[in-house]
Design a protein around this motif. Structure first.
Motif, PDB file in Angstrom:
ATOM      1  N   LYS A   1      -8.105 -31.224  -4.511  1.00 22.67           N
ATOM      2  CA  LYS A   1      -7.306 -32.464  -4.471  1.00 22.67           C
ATOM      3  C   LYS A   1      -7.232 -33.073  -3.078  1.00 22.67           C
ATOM      4  O   LYS A   1      -6.928 -34.255  -2.949  1.00 22.67           O
ATOM      5  CB  LYS A   1      -5.925 -32.232  -5.066  1.00 22.67           C
ATOM      6  N   ASN A   2      -7.515 -32.277  -2.052  1.00 21.88           N
ATOM      7  CA  ASN A   2      -7.575 -32.836  -0.694  1.00 21.88           C
ATOM      8  C   ASN A   2      -8.913 -33.537  -0.472  1.00 21.88           C
ATOM      9  O   ASN A   2      -9.826 -33.437  -1.283  1.00 21.88           O
ATOM     10  CB  ASN A   2      -7.420 -31.732   0.353  1.00 21.88           C
ATOM     11  N   GLU A   3      -8.999 -34.154   0.715  1.00 22.42           N
ATOM     12  CA  GLU A   3     -10.229 -34.869   1.048  1.00 22.42           C
ATOM     13  C   GLU A   3     -11.245 -33.938   1.721  1.00 22.42           C
ATOM     14  O   GLU A   3     -12.354 -34.350   2.034  1.00 22.42           O
ATOM     15  CB  GLU A   3      -9.907 -36.089   1.933  1.00 22.42           C
ATOM     16  N   ARG A   4     -10.849 -32.666   1.924  1.00 21.89           N
ATOM     17  CA  ARG A   4     -11.776 -31.717   2.548  1.00 21.89           C
ATOM     18  C   ARG A   4     -11.484 -30.283   2.121  1.00 21.89           C
ATOM     19  O   ARG A   4     -10.445 -30.006   1.524  1.00 21.89           O
ATOM     20  CB  ARG A   4     -11.739 -31.849   4.073  1.00 21.89           C
ATOM     21  N   LEU A   5     -12.388 -29.383   2.484  1.00 20.91           N
ATOM     22  CA  LEU A   5     -12.275 -27.961   2.119  1.00 20.91           C
ATOM     23  C   LEU A   5     -11.256 -27.229   2.983  1.00 20.91           C
ATOM     24  O   LEU A   5     -11.083 -27.576   4.140  1.00 20.91           O
ATOM     25  CB  LEU A   5     -13.600 -27.239   2.414  1.00 20.91           C
ATOM     26  N   GLY A   6     -10.673 -26.198   2.424  1.00 18.33           N
ATOM     27  CA  GLY A   6      -9.957 -25.183   3.189  1.00 18.33           C
ATOM     28  C   GLY A   6      -8.967 -25.655   4.231  1.00 18.33           C
ATOM     29  O   GLY A   6      -9.000 -25.187   5.373  1.00 18.33           O
ATOM     30  N   LYS A   7      -8.069 -26.560   3.833  1.00 19.13           N
ATOM     31  CA  LYS A   7      -7.074 -27.055   4.804  1.00 19.13           C
ATOM     32  C   LYS A   7      -6.210 -25.913   5.328  1.00 19.13           C
ATOM     33  O   LYS A   7      -5.931 -25.814   6.518  1.00 19.13           O
ATOM     34  CB  LYS A   7      -6.181 -28.106   4.151  1.00 19.13           C
ATOM     35  N   LYS A   8      -5.775 -25.035   4.404  1.00 18.90           N
ATOM     36  CA  LYS A   8      -4.923 -23.919   4.852  1.00 18.90           C
ATOM     37  C   LYS A   8      -5.738 -22.927   5.684  1.00 18.90           C
ATOM     38  O   LYS A   8      -5.275 -22.451   6.717  1.00 18.90           O
ATOM     39  CB  LYS A   8      -4.265 -23.213   3.670  1.00 18.90           C
ATOM     40  N   LEU A   9      -6.948 -22.670   5.238  1.00 14.85           N
ATOM     41  CA  LEU A   9      -7.835 -21.757   5.970  1.00 14.85           C
ATOM     42  C   LEU A   9      -7.931 -22.175   7.449  1.00 14.85           C
ATOM     43  O   LEU A   9      -7.960 -21.339   8.354  1.00 14.85           O
ATOM     44  CB  LEU A   9      -9.210 -21.796   5.298  1.00 14.85           C
ATOM     45  N   GLY A  10      -7.933 -23.477   7.669  1.00 12.36           N
ATOM     46  CA  GLY A  10      -8.073 -24.016   9.027  1.00 12.36           C
ATOM     47  C   GLY A  10      -6.904 -23.702   9.945  1.00 12.36           C
ATOM     48  O   GLY A  10      -7.056 -23.732  11.163  1.00 12.36           O
ATOM     49  N   ILE A  11      -5.735 -23.421   9.346  1.00 10.37           N
ATOM     50  CA  ILE A  11      -4.569 -23.133  10.210  1.00 10.37           C
ATOM     51  C   ILE A  11      -4.236 -21.641  10.226  1.00 10.37           C
ATOM     52  O   ILE A  11      -3.260 -21.227  10.850  1.00 10.37           O
ATOM     53  CB  ILE A  11      -3.309 -23.940   9.796  1.00 10.37           C
ATOM     54  N   THR A  12      -5.027 -20.833   9.546  1.00  7.96           N
ATOM     55  CA  THR A  12      -4.721 -19.401   9.519  1.00  7.96           C
ATOM     56  C   THR A  12      -4.930 -18.784  10.907  1.00  7.96           C
ATOM     57  O   THR A  12      -5.740 -19.277  11.707  1.00  7.96           O
ATOM     58  CB  THR A  12      -5.600 -18.641   8.501  1.00  7.96           C
ATOM     59  N   GLY A  13      -4.171 -17.721  11.157  1.00 11.14           N
ATOM     60  CA  GLY A  13      -4.306 -17.009  12.427  1.00 11.14           C
ATOM     61  C   GLY A  13      -4.164 -17.942  13.624  1.00 11.14           C
ATOM     62  O   GLY A  13      -4.910 -17.814  14.585  1.00 11.14           O
ATOM     63  N   LYS A  14      -3.245 -18.891  13.535  1.00 12.79           N
ATOM     64  CA  LYS A  14      -3.020 -19.898  14.592  1.00 12.79           C
ATOM     65  C   LYS A  14      -4.323 -20.617  14.932  1.00 12.79           C
ATOM     66  O   LYS A  14      -4.655 -20.817  16.102  1.00 12.79           O
ATOM     67  CB  LYS A  14      -2.431 -19.242  15.846  1.00 12.79           C
ATOM     68  N   GLY A  15      -5.071 -20.956  13.886  1.00 18.32           N
ATOM     69  CA  GLY A  15      -6.327 -21.689  14.075  1.00 18.32           C
ATOM     70  C   GLY A  15      -7.506 -20.803  14.419  1.00 18.32           C
ATOM     71  O   GLY A  15      -8.615 -21.292  14.659  1.00 18.32           O
ATOM     72  N   ARG A  16      -7.263 -19.455  14.424  1.00 15.19           N
ATOM     73  CA  ARG A  16      -8.362 -18.530  14.769  1.00 15.19           C
ATOM     74  C   ARG A  16      -8.894 -17.809  13.534  1.00 15.19           C
ATOM     75  O   ARG A  16      -9.937 -17.203  13.584  1.00 15.19           O
ATOM     76  CB  ARG A  16      -7.889 -17.494  15.796  1.00 15.19           C
ATOM     77  N   CYS A  17      -8.131 -17.822  12.433  1.00 15.39           N
ATOM     78  CA  CYS A  17      -8.518 -17.234  11.152  1.00 15.39           C
ATOM     79  C   CYS A  17      -8.755 -15.723  11.206  1.00 15.39           C
ATOM     80  O   CYS A  17      -9.859 -15.253  11.447  1.00 15.39           O
ATOM     81  CB  CYS A  17      -9.755 -17.923  10.578  1.00 15.39           C
ATOM     82  N   ASN A  18      -7.676 -15.004  10.939  1.00 14.85           N
ATOM     83  CA  ASN A  18      -7.769 -13.541  10.837  1.00 14.85           C
ATOM     84  C   ASN A  18      -8.238 -13.241   9.412  1.00 14.85           C
ATOM     85  O   ASN A  18      -7.446 -13.071   8.514  1.00 14.85           O
ATOM     86  CB  ASN A  18      -6.371 -12.958  11.111  1.00 14.85           C
ATOM     87  N   LEU A  19      -9.574 -13.203   9.244  1.00 18.54           N
ATOM     88  CA  LEU A  19     -10.101 -13.258   7.882  1.00 18.54           C
ATOM     89  C   LEU A  19     -10.096 -11.955   7.101  1.00 18.54           C
ATOM     90  O   LEU A  19     -10.218 -11.969   5.885  1.00 18.54           O
ATOM     91  CB  LEU A  19     -11.482 -13.903   7.865  1.00 18.54           C
ATOM     92  N   THR A  20      -9.974 -10.840   7.781  1.00 25.35           N
ATOM     93  CA  THR A  20      -9.790  -9.584   7.071  1.00 25.35           C
ATOM     94  C   THR A  20      -9.243  -8.547   8.040  1.00 25.35           C
ATOM     95  O   THR A  20      -8.980  -8.851   9.206  1.00 25.35           O
ATOM     96  CB  THR A  20     -11.096  -9.075   6.414  1.00 25.35           C
ATOM     97  N   ASN A  21      -9.063  -7.336   7.535  1.00 22.93           N
ATOM     98  CA  ASN A  21      -8.674  -6.220   8.385  1.00 22.93           C
ATOM     99  C   ASN A  21      -9.734  -5.153   8.209  1.00 22.93           C
ATOM    100  O   ASN A  21     -10.090  -4.810   7.074  1.00 22.93           O
ATOM    101  CB  ASN A  21      -7.299  -5.695   7.972  1.00 22.93           C
ATOM    102  N   ASP A  22     -10.232  -4.628   9.316  1.00 21.49           N
ATOM    103  CA  ASP A  22     -11.358  -3.690   9.263  1.00 21.49           C
ATOM    104  C   ASP A  22     -10.870  -2.288   8.870  1.00 21.49           C
ATOM    105  O   ASP A  22     -10.809  -1.392   9.702  1.00 21.49           O
ATOM    106  CB  ASP A  22     -12.051  -3.669  10.635  1.00 21.49           C
TER     107      ASP A  22
END
Ligand SMILES: Cc1cc2nc3c(=O)[nH]c(=O)nc-3n(C[C@H](O)[C@H](O)[C@H](O)COP(=O)(O)OP(=O)(O)OC[C@H]3O[C@@H](n4cnc5c(N)ncnc54)[C@H](O)[C@@H]3O)c2cc1C
Length: 417
Positions: A39-60
Motif C-alpha cells: 500500500k506504500n509507494e515503496r518497499l520495506g518502509k519499516k525495514l529502512g528504520i530498523t536498527g536505527k537505520g542500520r538494520c540488525n537483520l538477524t542474530n548469529d
C-alpha cells in the motif's frame, strides 16, 4: 482433460515488508508467478528504520537460541527457523551483494551500516525473479470459496490467485504502513486474533526527576523490573532517560515482562549504577573519594563517580545536606548513598502506546496456522508470515529473522502444489 503442468502457480503476497518480500522471493524461486501488493509507494518502509537505520537483520546464533529469544510463541517458530536459520539468512544476503558483520551480542548488520542496502538488494532480487510489485495498492479483502483461497480485493480491483500469503505486519509505527490491516483481513475470513499489546516498548514514569534526567544515557548498568517484593527480571547494558521515562535496549527487553500488567499493583524500574562493584567494594571506593575530597562540599564530591546530570538527583535523593563537608558525612548517610547507587528506583506509571512499540505482541492465533508450512488450518492455500502472526521476540535481530523465516517457509509452500 489436458493437465496444464506448464502453467505457473499464481501466488499473491500482501505487504512488502521483510516477511512479504522474502515470501515473494522464495515463491518465485520455487517456480510461482508472484504478485506483491504494497500500500506504500515503496518497499520495506519499516525495514529502512530498523536498527536505527542500520538494520540488525538477524542474530548469529543457533535455532535453539533464536527460539529462546522469541518470548511470543518461539516454539511455534522452530520449524520455520530451522528451514531458514540465521546462518542461511546471512548466506542469502551475502550472495545478494550485502556483506555483513557481527557486532556485540552477535547482532548482525550490513557492513555498510545501511538498512537501505538491504532494501536495495531485496528489490534487485525481486526484479531478477520477475516478481510483479504493485505499489499504492491496499488489499481490502481476502477472497475464499469453500474454505479455499481464490484471490484478493484491492482498492483498485479483484485479483485471482491459487495461493495468498498475508504478510501485512503488525500495528506499531503506523506511518511505515503497519496499521493493523492484516488482523482485520484474517479475522474477516474466520481467524482468531489474540489481543494486541505493545512489546519492546519504552516505559513511562511520573517521577519528579524525569525532567532532570531527560537525555541521559547510561552504559554498563544493571536494570531490573520489580514488584514491591520481587525482582521479575534483570538485564545488563544500556538505557536512556527520556521526557516520558525510560527507553534504550535494556528497557525495551525488560518491557516484555509488563505485557500482562494491568497497572493495579506497582512496578519499579531499578538501576544498579555500579554493577561491577559489590556493596562493600563501592563503599571502599566512595571512602577513597571522600578522603581525596575531604574538604569539599558533598555536592562536589561525586564528579568522578557519576555522570553530571545524575549528580543533583542523587544528592537530592540521598537526603544528605549538599553543602556539608564530605568529612562530616556520617557512616549511616554513606551507606544510604551506596544503597541508592545500587538500587536507584523509579515507579513505572505505564508503557507507551502500541503505536510506539518496536513489535506488536498478539495477532493471528498460532493455533490456526500449521507451523511446518505457515498455511492456515482454516482456509486452504492461505499462508501467514511475519508480525501479523501472534509472535514477538526480544531486540537483537530476532524479529526480522522470524519475519524472514516465516516468509521463506510460506513462500516455498505457497508455490508448490
Ligand atoms: C523502530 C523499529 C526498529 C526495529 N529494529 C529492528 C531490528 O533492528 N531488528 C529486528 O529484528 N527487528 C527490528 N524491528 C522489528 C521489525 O522491524 C519487524 O518485526 C518486522 O519489520 C516485521 O516484518 P513484517 O514484514 O511482518 O511487517 P512490516 O515490516 O511491518 O511490513 C508489512 C508491510 O505490509 C504493508 N501493508 C499493510 N497492510 C497492507 C494492505 N492492506 N495492503 C497492502 N500492503 C499492506 C505495509 O505497508 C508494510 O510495508 C524494529 C521495529 C521498529 C518499529
Amino acid at each position: 482433460m489436458i493437465k496444464n503442468d506448464f502453467k505457473k502457480k499464481k501466488v499473491l503476497v500482501v505487504g512488502a515488508g521483510a516477511a512479504g518480500i522474502m515470501a515473494a522471493i522464495k515463491a518465485a524461486e520455487t517456480g510461482a508467478e508472484v504478485t506483491l501488493f504494497e500500500k506504500n509507494e515503496r518497499l520495506g518502509k519499516k525495514l529502512g528504520i530498523t536498527g536505527k537505520g542500520r538494520c540488525n537483520l538477524t542474530n548469529d546464533c543457533s535455532v535453539k537460541e533464536l527460539v529462546a529469544n522469541m518470548p511470543g510463541n518461539g516454539k511455534f517458530l522452530f520449524s520455520s527457523l530451522s528451514r531458514l536459520n540465521s546462518q542461511k539468512t546471512q548466506e542469502l544476503f551475502t550472495n545478494w551483494g550485502v556483506p555483513l558483520k557481527v557486532e556485540r551480542g552477535r547482532r548482525v548488520f550490513p557492513s555498510s551500516d545501511k538498512a537501505a542496502d538491504v532494501i536495495l538488494a531485496l528489490r534487485k532480487r525481486l526484479e531478477e525473479l520477475d516478481v510483479k510489485v504493485i505499489y499504492n495498492q491496499r488489499v481490502t479483502a481476502l477472497l475464499q470459496a469453500d474454505n479455499e483461497i481464490i484471490g484478493l480485493k484491492t482498492s483498485d480491483g479483484v485479483f485471482s490467485g491459487q495461493a495468498v500469503i498475508l504478510a501485512a505486519g503488525g500495528s506499531s509505527y503506523p506511518t511505515t504502513g503497519s496499521t493493523g490491516d492484516g488482523y482485520q483481513l484474517a479475522q474477516e475470513i474466520g481467524h482468531q486474533i489474540i489481543p494486541l499489546k505493545p512489546a519492546l516498548i519504552p516505559l513511562q514514569t511520573e517521577s519528579i526527576y524525569k525532567k532532570d534526567l531527560q537525555g541521559l544515557s547510561l552504559r554498563n548498568v544493571s536494570v531490573s523490573i520489580a514488584t514491591e517484593s520481587k525482582v521479575l527480571g534483570q538485564e545488563f547494558g544500556e538505557m536512556l532517560f527520556t521526557h516520558f521515562g525510560f527507553s534504550g535496549p535494556v528497557v525495551l527487553t525488560l518491557s516484555r515482562l509488563l505485557l500482562n500488567w494491568n497497572g493495579s499493583s506497582p512496578r519499579y524500574l531499578k538501576i544498579d549504577l555500579k554493577p561491577a562493584l559489590s556493596f562493600e567494594q563501592l563503599d571502599l571506593r566512595i571512602q577513597r573519594d571522600f578522603l581525596k575530597f575531604k574538604n569539599r562540599a558533598f555536592k562536589n564530591s561525586l564528579n568522578e563517580l557519576l555522570p553530571k546530570s545524575l549528580i543533583p538527583v542523587i544528592i537530592e535523593m540521598s537526603k544528605i545536606d549538599p553543602d556539608k563537608p564530605v568529612h562530616s558525612v556520617t557512616r549511616e548517610e554513606r551507606l544510604y548513598l551506596i544503597d541508592l547507587l545500587k538500587n536507584l528506583s523509579f515507579r513505572i506509571s505505564g508503557t507507551r502506546p502500541l503505536a510506539e512499540a518496536i513489535v506488536t505482541a498478539g495477532g493471528v492465533s498460532t493455533a490456526q496456522i500449521d507451523p511446518k508450512t505457515m498455511e492456515s488450518k482454516l482456509i486452504k492455500n492461505l499462508y501467514f508470515a511475519g508480525e501479523v502472526i501472534d509472535i514477538d521476540g526480544f531486540t537483537g535481530g530476532y524479529n526480522l529473522q522470524a519475519a524472514f523465516s516465516t516468509g521463506f517457509t510460506a513462500g516455498y509452500f505457497a508455490a508448490i502444489d
